[in-house]
Design a protein around this motif. Sequence first.
Motif, short mmCIF file in Angstrom:
data_model
loop_
_atom_site.label_atom_id
_atom_site.label_comp_id
_atom_site.label_asym_id
_atom_site.label_seq_id
_atom_site.Cartn_x
_atom_site.Cartn_y
_atom_site.Cartn_z
N ASN A 132 2.38 12.82 5.07
CA ASN A 132 1.75 12.85 3.76
C ASN A 132 2.48 11.91 2.79
O ASN A 132 3.49 11.29 3.14
N LYS A 133 1.97 11.81 1.56
CA LYS A 133 2.51 10.87 0.58
C LYS A 133 3.98 11.14 0.27
O LYS A 133 4.78 10.20 0.15
N GLU A 134 4.32 12.40 0.12
CA GLU A 134 5.71 12.74 -0.22
C GLU A 134 6.66 12.34 0.91
O GLU A 134 7.76 11.83 0.67
N ILE B 161 6.14 9.96 3.15
CA ILE B 161 6.21 8.50 3.21
C ILE B 161 7.09 7.97 2.09
O ILE B 161 7.91 7.05 2.30
N LYS B 162 6.95 8.52 0.89
CA LYS B 162 7.75 8.07 -0.24
C LYS B 162 9.24 8.28 0.04
O LYS B 162 10.07 7.42 -0.27
N GLY C 110 1.37 4.29 -2.69
CA GLY C 110 0.95 5.61 -2.22
C GLY C 110 -0.43 5.65 -1.60
O GLY C 110 -1.02 6.73 -1.43
N ASP C 111 -0.98 4.47 -1.22
CA ASP C 111 -2.33 4.41 -0.64
C ASP C 111 -2.22 4.40 0.88
O ASP C 111 -2.23 3.35 1.53
N LEU C 112 -2.14 5.58 1.48
CA LEU C 112 -1.92 5.70 2.92
C LEU C 112 -3.16 5.32 3.71
O LEU C 112 -3.05 4.83 4.84
N TYR D 54 0.83 -1.20 0.00
CA TYR D 54 0.00 0.00 0.00
C TYR D 54 0.86 1.25 0.00
O TYR D 54 0.57 2.23 -0.71
N LEU D 55 1.92 1.25 0.80
CA LEU D 55 2.80 2.42 0.85
C LEU D 55 3.54 2.61 -0.46
O LEU D 55 3.75 3.73 -0.91
#
Length: 457
Positions: free
Chosen positions: A447-449, A451-452, A306-308, A302-303
Amino acid sequence: MTMISFQNFKKHARDLLHLGMPILLGQLAQMSMNFVDSVVAGKAGTAHMAGVSIGGAMWVPLLLFGQGILIPIGPLVAQGLGAGKKESLNRFWRQGIWLALLLAVLLISLFSLGSYAYLHYLDIDREMAAIASQYLSYIKWGAPAFLLFFVTRFFIEAKSYTRPAMIAGFVALFCNIPLNFIFVFGYFGMPALGGAGCGLATAVVCWLMFFIMLYYLKKYSPYTFKINRPNFVILKRVSRLGFPIACALLLEVSSFSLISLLISPLGKTIVAGHQVAMTTSGLVFMFPLSLGTATSILIGRYLGAGDLVRAKENRQTSMIMGLFIGIACLCGIIFFREEIAHLYSNDPMVISLASSILILMAIYQIPDNIQMSVLSALRGYNDTKAIFVISCFSYWVLSVPLGYTLCYTDFLVNPLGVYGFWIALILALVCMSILVNIRISRLEKLNKEQIKAKISK
């Protein structure tokens, strides 16, 4: 905190069970080999059972340290699959083989030094020490196969092929049972090795498990099956992520093992009763461990995609499932504690002591299941340094010193003996379950950025 809806809970629970059930069955089969070792050694005598317990207390922590170094292979492959990077994933298995072999050389050396020091320098029962040393002299030769097995297993399971490890575990278990009797009691012309024979049987089945996993690797991922030169960039990345996990595992398991060593002056009956509870605990732990493995794989995917939201829902589902599993285990262990003790030994003193310790072991199932679910989610986030810090505090700052104080001193209460260590373990697991939940709540606010950037390190 927003809780997961019942509909989404059911969906994630199905995903976790679909992925986790074969892992559970394989883990139970592998852990059952420790159960068989304890039972067969117990039939050979209390000293043999205690010797296997002490040998395992030295074998397991170091081996799990090596396994911990390799654990990031699973989440890294899962994150790559979630991000759609399929072609470059084979390198993690190929480089994992080199890493496993290097670790095996280190572990065999440490096993050899540890068994020599244990036999010659500690003031404990000489028969028990000799059996423990002989047990280690045999089982250490299974270390390379054990680590190579886990490299292959982590890689295959990250691709959702969970049945091969289950099959390997059951084949190994069915082979381990007769091999234990043959080596321990000397059937078919073999010398009777006593409890040390359990170590030889385990070494043999470790190699069997690895070869079974190689067969399935060629079947499901034929282009993976080749060896490249060592790539120190990949080796460094896996090691950097794995080292905190390995240290956390070492801190956790060695705290349990240190208890076995610290109580050894209390006599072989105490050690044998403690071993009954420890082996049962390890067997029951396969439930949250398997759920945790599935959790880290799915959260990694999921990570990577990008599906947090789904990553958080999956963690919540895993924690709720872990809570219910813990309650079920608590009830079952307390209700059947005497029957469980009878499986290991015919000694009335061992049975009585083990039955009372099993009550305490049952109590810590709830915090243990909760912390394992959340800890596995942290692995999916590659948050390995936090795992190390939390484990270090919970087990070594809290559990071991408090356990020793409760066991041997009257500083807090009258000396409780071996029960003091088990009470301290309960408190340590409660502390750890609180701390990992605090940590995961902070990560889920990123946020997504962010986590990425975190999972790409």
